[in-house]
Design a protein around this motif. Structure first.
Motif, PDB file in Angstrom:
ATOM      1  N   SER A 282       0.830  -1.196   0.000  1.00 16.21           N
ATOM      2  CA  SER A 282       0.000   0.000   0.000  1.00 16.21           C
ATOM      3  C   SER A 282       0.868   1.251   0.000  1.00 16.21           C
ATOM      4  N   GLY A 286      -0.852   8.550   5.463  1.00 16.00           N
ATOM      5  CA  GLY A 286      -1.146   8.034   6.787  1.00 16.00           C
ATOM      6  C   GLY A 286      -1.781   9.141   7.620  1.00 16.00           C
ATOM      7  N   LEU A 303      -4.469   4.077   7.151  1.00 12.22           N
ATOM      8  CA  LEU A 303      -4.358   4.289   5.713  1.00 12.22           C
ATOM      9  C   LEU A 303      -5.526   5.134   5.193  1.00 12.22           C
ATOM     10  N   HIS A 335       2.496  -7.214   4.969  1.00  7.94           N
ATOM     11  CA  HIS A 335       2.031  -5.909   4.496  1.00  7.94           C
ATOM     12  C   HIS A 335       3.220  -4.968   4.398  1.00  7.94           C
ATOM     13  N   MET A 337       3.869  -1.178   3.873  1.00  9.56           N
ATOM     14  CA  MET A 337       3.063   0.031   3.973  1.00  9.56           C
ATOM     15  C   MET A 337       3.930   1.278   3.797  1.00  9.56           C
ATOM     16  N   GLY A 342       2.996   5.039   9.574  1.00  8.13           N
ATOM     17  CA  GLY A 342       2.437   3.707   9.422  1.00  8.13           C
ATOM     18  C   GLY A 342       3.037   2.704  10.379  1.00  8.13           C
ATOM     19  N   VAL A 385       4.649  -6.680   9.240  1.00  9.02           N
ATOM     20  CA  VAL A 385       4.342  -5.439   8.544  1.00  9.02           C
ATOM     21  C   VAL A 385       5.655  -4.663   8.395  1.00  9.02           C
ATOM     22  N   ALA A 387       6.918  -1.060   7.621  1.00 11.67           N
ATOM     23  CA  ALA A 387       6.300   0.261   7.626  1.00 11.67           C
ATOM     24  C   ALA A 387       7.299   1.319   8.045  1.00 11.67           C
TER      25      ALA A 387
END
Length: 489
Positions: A282, A286, A303, A335, A337, A342, A385, A387
């Motif tokens: 993605s 944020g 998001l 994920h 991000m 994030g 994740v 991020a």
């Protein structure tokens, strides 16, 4: 050249909840303060601690690495090792909750499994490594010296600072978990072990989702879509994302990047029924909340979806937050991000200035709730994740001179889709921030001589820190079981 003539291409991927305005460019006074070395160590980690990268080959793939001894396979935990670093305030109840994961990694790493509980409140990574036998500290990883390549930090950023993780991650593959409840640790441990030990993964078809809102009159989302999302999906190009790994990438771009469609994609809908995609990539804004706002802890870093109308205050219906992670099984998903906050945030905003000081933006440094909720989901948590902590800038896919540079981001995603362990895959960003430290050090010296402008120095500083601030939230040794997934048609 005055600092306020910043490149118009330098944009942040965050939106203020209060105003609906995109977060501003760095405050010129803040940059000047940092250049003077007041109130921040952001400019002090330079090339004196950075060694030369090496080239290693794993399964026929040639990779540059600052990390492990090239005679060892970083994908084999018995060679690379795995360790856990507990913050001093982590209790025995959390350690018991993590027992299934710890026992799993101990069996895999064997003699190279280590549990550390000796991080001191004033430690930095180099001092801590020195006590483990690494002197002067940062060096090629040799698990025989007692510090394994994969390291999982268990603790909040208030107990073990993010700076500790950033510097350690230059050579080691580092992840972090911190949850608000003990049951969350247990759920994450169960989810990882269940995924790795199941007869087959829930994603038996190779499927990924690319989520990228694009708002009119919004430079940040238009730039990401133009420079990253659409080129990564270019079916006529040489390297659409996932093609070599035989993944189908479902595009949710622009008008399709709504909250409803994101939720539907995470709940399944592909050939593998209710399984989440193996990879969610993605890119967008944020959420950013003012200090003391009742939603800052729960919703900062959420998001922002296509539902938001730029210039208007952002409503909870416009963004995907931890509160929306329900009625879905995220087991087996990673994920990536790209969004401001994030991954989390610090207490102070080094990009703004208030009376010569960085303003306080939060009561404490925190890990964002969205990745916490994804990892500890009761119906099946995500594996990890990747991020960004604090603001995410366009330098993640552009050079300091404004050129498009997406190779590092693409290679991280490629390696994840190849089934590489996520901490090892993220080494690409570690390479970038370490390499940028050298010209930053030169620019600092040139600035003192008057041959480099403050604007040029600021660009290098932001580009370096932008690469540094990507972190793994979760166990850095997790990986997608691509060998057990059917290629997508």
């Amino acid at each position: 050249m005055p600092i306020d003539e910043m490149d118009e291409e330098l944009v942040a991927n965050g939106v203020s909840a209060a105003t609906g305005a995109v977060l501003p460019q760095p405050d010129p006074a803040a940059v000047e303060r940092l250049i003077r070395g007041e109130g921040s160590a952001s400019l002090t980690v330079v090339d004196n601690r950075i060694k030369k990268a090496r080239t290693v080959t794993v399964d026929g793939v040639e990779l540059e690495s600052f990390g492990i001894d090239h005679t060892l396979d970083p994908e084999d935990l018995a060679q690379a090792g795995w360790g856990v670093i507990f913050a001093a305030d982590i209790g025995d109840d959390v350690k018991r909750a993590l027992a299934p994961l710890l026992e799993k990694r101990k069996a895999q790493a064997g003699k190279h499994y280590h549990a550390f509980e000796d991080v001191r409140p004033d430690d930095d990574a180099v001092a801590w490594l020195g006590r483990q036998g690494y002197k002067p500290g940062l060096d090629i990883v040799d698990p025989e010296k007692g510090v394994p390549y994969y390291l999982l930090i268990v603790g909040s950023p208030a107990s073990i600072p993010m700076s500790f993780q950033y510097v350690l991650d230059t050579y080691w593959a580092v992840g972090r978990i911190f949850f608000p409840a003990c049951d969350d640790y247990a759920q994450y441990a169960r989810s990882v072990v269940a995924y790795e030990e199941a007869e087959r993964p829930p994603q038996y078809v190779k499927r990924a989702v690319l989520f990228a809102p694009e708002h009119a009159f919004d430079a940040a989302t238009r730039m990401f879509t133009r420079d990253v999302a659409k080129p990564f999906l270019d079916e006529g190009g040489a390297r659409p994302l996932g093609r070599r790994q035989k993944f189908h990438v479902q595009p949710l771009i622009g008008d399709d990047a709504t909250k409803e469609k994101l939720v539907t994609a995470l709940r399944g809908g592909g050939d593998d029924g209710k399984a989440a995609p193996a990879l969610l990539f993605s890119g967008g804004h944020g959420m950013a909340f003012d200090r003391g706002h009742e939603l800052q802890v729960e919703h900062q870093g959420a998001l922002v979806c296509q539902d938001w109308k730029p210039g208007h205050p952002v409503q909870p219906t416009d963004y995907f937050s931890a509160s929306d992670v329900k009625d879905m099984n995220l087991s087996g998903m990673i994920h990536f991000m790209f969004a401001c906050y994030g991954g989390g945030w610090e207490m102070y905003d080094t990009f703004r200035d208030e009376n010569g000081r960085a303003p306080q933006i939060a009561d404490a440094p925190r890990i964002a709730r969205l990745p916490q909720a994804m990892l500890a989901h009761p119906e099946g948590g995500a594996l990890a994740v990747v991020a960004h902590v604090d603001r995410a800038w366009s330098y993640s896919f552009r050079t300091a001179s404004g050129g498009i540079q997406t190779t590092g981001m693409r290679e991280v995603l490629d390696l994840i889709l190849m089934g590489r362990r996520v901490g090892n895959a993220l080494d690409r960003f570690n390479l970038k921030w370490a390499v940028l430290s050298a010209p930053l050090a030169d620019a600092m010296r040139d600035f003192e001589r008057g041959t480099t402008s403050a604007q040029q120095l600021a660009k290098l500083w932001i580009a370096r820190d932008d690469a540094r601030n990507y972190v793994v939230i979760g166990d850095p040794a997790v990986r997608l079981r691509v060998e057990n997934m059917r290629p997508s048609v």
